[in-house]
Design a protein around this motif. Structure first.
Motif, mmCIF file in Angstrom:
data_model
loop_
_atom_site.group_PDB
_atom_site.id
_atom_site.type_symbol
_atom_site.label_atom_id
_atom_site.label_comp_id
_atom_site.label_asym_id
_atom_site.label_seq_id
_atom_site.Cartn_x
_atom_site.Cartn_y
_atom_site.Cartn_z
ATOM 1 N N GLU A 159 0.760 -1.351 -0.071
ATOM 2 C CA GLU A 159 -0.219 0.123 -0.140
ATOM 3 C C GLU A 159 0.517 1.669 -0.763
ATOM 4 O O GLU A 159 1.403 1.715 0.598
ATOM 5 C CB GLU A 159 -1.215 0.106 0.862
ATOM 6 C CG GLU A 159 -1.833 -1.023 1.125
ATOM 7 C CD GLU A 159 -3.452 -0.929 2.022
ATOM 8 O OE1 GLU A 159 -2.513 0.246 3.258
ATOM 9 O OE2 GLU A 159 -3.531 -1.900 2.279
ATOM 10 N N PHE A 160 0.787 1.957 -0.862
ATOM 11 C CA PHE A 160 1.227 3.317 -1.300
ATOM 12 C C PHE A 160 0.516 4.402 -1.088
ATOM 13 O O PHE A 160 -0.703 4.860 -1.969
ATOM 14 C CB PHE A 160 1.906 3.784 -2.350
ATOM 15 C CG PHE A 160 2.501 2.111 -2.792
ATOM 16 C CD1 PHE A 160 4.102 2.571 -2.464
ATOM 17 C CD2 PHE A 160 2.898 1.102 -3.517
ATOM 18 C CE1 PHE A 160 5.274 1.521 -2.470
ATOM 19 C CE2 PHE A 160 3.630 0.198 -3.901
ATOM 20 C CZ PHE A 160 5.054 0.620 -3.969
ATOM 21 N N THR A 161 0.868 5.004 0.019
ATOM 22 C CA THR A 161 -0.088 6.490 -0.099
ATOM 23 C C THR A 161 1.189 7.709 -0.237
ATOM 24 O O THR A 161 -0.049 8.656 -0.898
ATOM 25 C CB THR A 161 -0.508 6.682 1.578
ATOM 26 O OG1 THR A 161 1.066 6.959 2.032
ATOM 27 C CG2 THR A 161 -0.891 6.330 1.932
ATOM 28 N N LYS A 162 1.858 7.765 -0.501
ATOM 29 C CA LYS A 162 2.850 9.106 -1.513
ATOM 30 C C LYS A 162 4.374 7.923 -2.101
ATOM 31 O O LYS A 162 4.220 7.449 -1.743
ATOM 32 C CB LYS A 162 3.707 9.725 0.236
ATOM 33 C CG LYS A 162 2.998 10.501 0.482
ATOM 34 C CD LYS A 162 3.754 11.691 0.900
ATOM 35 C CE LYS A 162 2.728 12.520 1.948
ATOM 36 N NZ LYS A 162 1.909 13.691 0.553
ATOM 37 N N VAL A 163 4.336 9.134 -3.557
ATOM 38 C CA VAL A 163 5.205 8.217 -3.858
ATOM 39 C C VAL A 163 6.433 9.847 -3.895
ATOM 40 O O VAL A 163 5.892 10.847 -4.717
ATOM 41 C CB VAL A 163 5.315 7.480 -5.046
ATOM 42 C CG1 VAL A 163 6.382 7.891 -6.166
ATOM 43 C CG2 VAL A 163 3.866 6.241 -4.556
ATOM 44 N N GLY A 164 7.719 9.450 -2.817
ATOM 45 C CA GLY A 164 8.724 10.955 -2.950
ATOM 46 C C GLY A 164 7.779 11.946 -2.217
ATOM 47 O O GLY A 164 6.805 11.613 -0.975
ATOM 48 N N GLU A 165 7.323 13.213 -3.097
ATOM 49 C CA GLU A 165 6.681 14.007 -1.785
ATOM 50 C C GLU A 165 5.032 14.351 -2.139
ATOM 51 O O GLU A 165 4.039 15.408 -2.158
ATOM 52 C CB GLU A 165 6.778 15.662 -2.457
ATOM 53 C CG GLU A 165 8.694 15.704 -2.011
ATOM 54 C CD GLU A 165 9.666 17.182 -2.238
ATOM 55 O OE1 GLU A 165 8.664 17.699 -3.066
ATOM 56 O OE2 GLU A 165 9.898 17.281 -1.495
#
Length: 574
Positions: A481-487
């Motif tokens: 689960e990703f909520t952010k990729v970088g900023e």
């Protein structure tokens, strides 16, 4: 498959082709090489098959080609006896064994009583697509590995519409191919007998001339090109099939200052003057750039070996040639067509792929032209052209994909670098009358619509272990689960294996109206995204990136940050 048993079966086959027997003998003591050659059957997928040349069930050779041809023959027979005389058109490029594989295919088809039309010499893939339609054939095959390295070849299949097989048709043919148990035992007819009976017919000008006539329709403004006597064009076919059609097509438009990179105009299966015969790679333009500087070139044009992909390079304000990306070239073509054609229908439609820049959609919107996304692969664009041609819902005006594939007129149903060469040259002539280059025109588009920037990274992972690593990467990104990729926050995740789009904030899921495929796309905030897709034709996994901002600097920063974040994730997996 137990590879040792398959190796023994081949090694013990008394009638094995002599050259393959010798190659097999040379790797007898190399277990890893033997396993890679025999651990599975060379996969026949939705676009046909592609692989390294050599002995083995997982290699391109006369026996695996016969297996594919046998499956195709059974597929045609299943459609009915009336399809046999319609026949199959066969074309081939400059690679090792290309003509031999085309003839082997004709021999298998002939054994089933199926007509084969074989070009007498090299022809581009788009002409094959045109030929299927022009001859009203049951289908077609191109023997090519496109822009792959010299040790590869392939078997690319086309349906009766001149397009690559869409999923439903492909599934039927794949089943027939997979039913062929023993590729060493496939019966073939003798070439001479087929020629005598007329089941093998050699073709050339009877298709070349109508294709050249159809090519005239790509020319948006004939008066412009007839008077563009000062336009200097440098063209390289990268040792492939495009020289004759592109050179004659440009002259047919009135563009007489066409300078051929002669060292790369000779068909060469080793592609000896380039690291890769791929116009996506900037090094492929090295010789063209050198020649362009000498003659003051306005545009450099390069095509891949089977002439379905095209790259262009143009000089900047310092006289240095810049190679455009497929997304940039497609955006320029689309804007030129929509601004200069006076016959754009009200129901006009742009078709692009899910990994192609959103730049095209924004440009189409500005002209009130609808746009549609398909899965990666021009077969899906061709399928939609046929669907809307029959329904009348939309009128096709342009189709493209980021990997340097474009189609302007639908007399072909696959990407056509010959057509694209004509339009690219005409665009260069048009902007030159304005005192501008294509780079100037592109900058004007950015200023009007925003700075769309994209990039592509590929990880090559060969063999059985490589395939397992690629599967592991896809699993990791699919189940983490990703909520952010970088900023940047993740807005949605599109998983095309389930045809589902999961919206992160609302925790809801909606259906994607596209065929299922092993692709993941992450939609980020501020019109940014990245996508993962294992290649269907090469031992690679590809990472696509797209961003948009109001300034070039901000877009470059975002693109760098997203790529770094994804690479950091990859470093924890591989």
């Amino acid at each position: 498959m137990e590879w040792q048993k398959e190796y023994e079966r081949w090694n013990g086959f008394p009638e094995l082709d002599a050259s393959l027997k010798e190659e097999l003998r040379s790797i007898t003591d190399k277990e890893q090489s033997l396993e890679d050659a025999f651990y599975k059957n060379l996969e026949f997928g939705t676009g046909g098959m592609r692989g390294k040349l050599g002995p083995g069930t997982n290699r391109m050779n006369i026996y695996t080609v016969r297996r594919a041809a046998e499956g195709m023959a059974r597929y045609i027979e299943e459609k009915g006896q009336e399809w046999k005389p319609k026949g199959v058109v066969l074309a081939y490029d400059s690679r090792y064994m290309s003509k031999e594989f085309a003839v082997e295919t004709a021999r298998v088809l002939g054994r089933h009583g199926i007509q084969a039309y074989v070009f007498t010499s090299l022809r581009p893939t788009p002409e094959l697509s045109f030929a299927v339609r022009y001859l009203n054939a049951a289908g077609g095959v191109v023997i090519t590995a496109s822009h792959n390295p010299p040790e590869y070849n392939g078997f690319k299949v086309y349906n009766e519409d001149g397009g690559q097989l869409p999923p439903e048709q492909a599934k039927v043919m794949i089943d027939y191919v997979n039913q062929v148990d023993n590729e060493l035992a496939i019966e073939v007819a003798e070439q001479g007998e087929l020629e005598y009976s007329g089941l093998l017919k050699w073709i050339d000008k009877e298709v070349d001339l109508p294709y050249m006539e159809a090519l005239k329709s790509v020319n948006v403004n004939p008066e412009l090109t007839k008077n563009a006597s000062d336009l200097n064009i440098v063209f390289t076919p990268l040792h492939g099939t495009a020289r004759t059609l592109v050179e004659n097509g440009l002259k047919q438009m009135g563009l007489s200052h066409v300078h051929i990179v002669e060292e790369q105009a000779v068909p060469d299966p080793e592609f000896s003057t380039v690291e890769s015969p791929n116009p996506e790679e900037h090094q492929a333009f090295a010789m063209a750039i050198e020649q362009g500087k000498l003659i003051g070139g306005d545009i450099l044009i390069g095509t891949d070996p089977d002439a379905d992909r095209l790259g262009i390079a143009v000089p900047d304000e310092n006289g240095e040639f810049q190679v455009l990306t497929g997304n940039q070239t497609g955006a320029l073509m689309l804007d030129y067509l929509l601004s200069e054609r006076n016959d754009i229908p009200e129901n006009a439609l742009l078709i692009k792929t899910i990994v192609t820049s959103e730049f095209g959609r924004v440009i189409a919107d500005s002209y009130n032209v609808a746009s549609l996304d398909t899965l990666t692969g021009f077969k899906f664009i061709g399928e939609k052209i046929k669907e809307y041609e029959e329904s009348g819902e939309y009128s096709f005006v342009f189709g493209y994909e980021e990997s340097y594939g474009y189609l302007i007129k639908d007399f072909a149903r696959d990407k056509d670098a010959v057509q694209a060469a004509m339009l690219s040259a005409e665009m260069a002539a048009y902007w030159k009358t304005k005192g501008m280059t294509l780079l100037d025109a592109l900058d004007e588009l950015y200023q009007r619509h925003g700075y769309f920037l994209e990039d592509l990274q590929s990880l090559k992972m060969e063999g059985k272990s490589g395939a397992e690593k690629i599967e592991g990467i896809m699993d990791h990104f699919r189940h983490t689960e990703f909520t952010k990729v970088g900023e940047l926050s993740v807005i949605a995740v599109e998983d095309y294996t389930t045809a589902a789009r999961h919206m992160i904030e609302s925790d809801t899921t909606e259906t994607i109206d596209l065929p299922k495929a092993n692709v993941l796309k992450f939609i980020l905030e501020d019109n940014c995204w990245f996508c993962l897709r294992p290649s269907g034709t090469e031992p690679k996994i590809k990472f696509y990136y797209g961003v948009k901002s109001s300034t070039r600097e901000d877009s470059e920063h975002r693109l760098t940050a997203i790529k770094q974040a994804v690479n950091d994730m990859l470093n924890t997996i591989v």
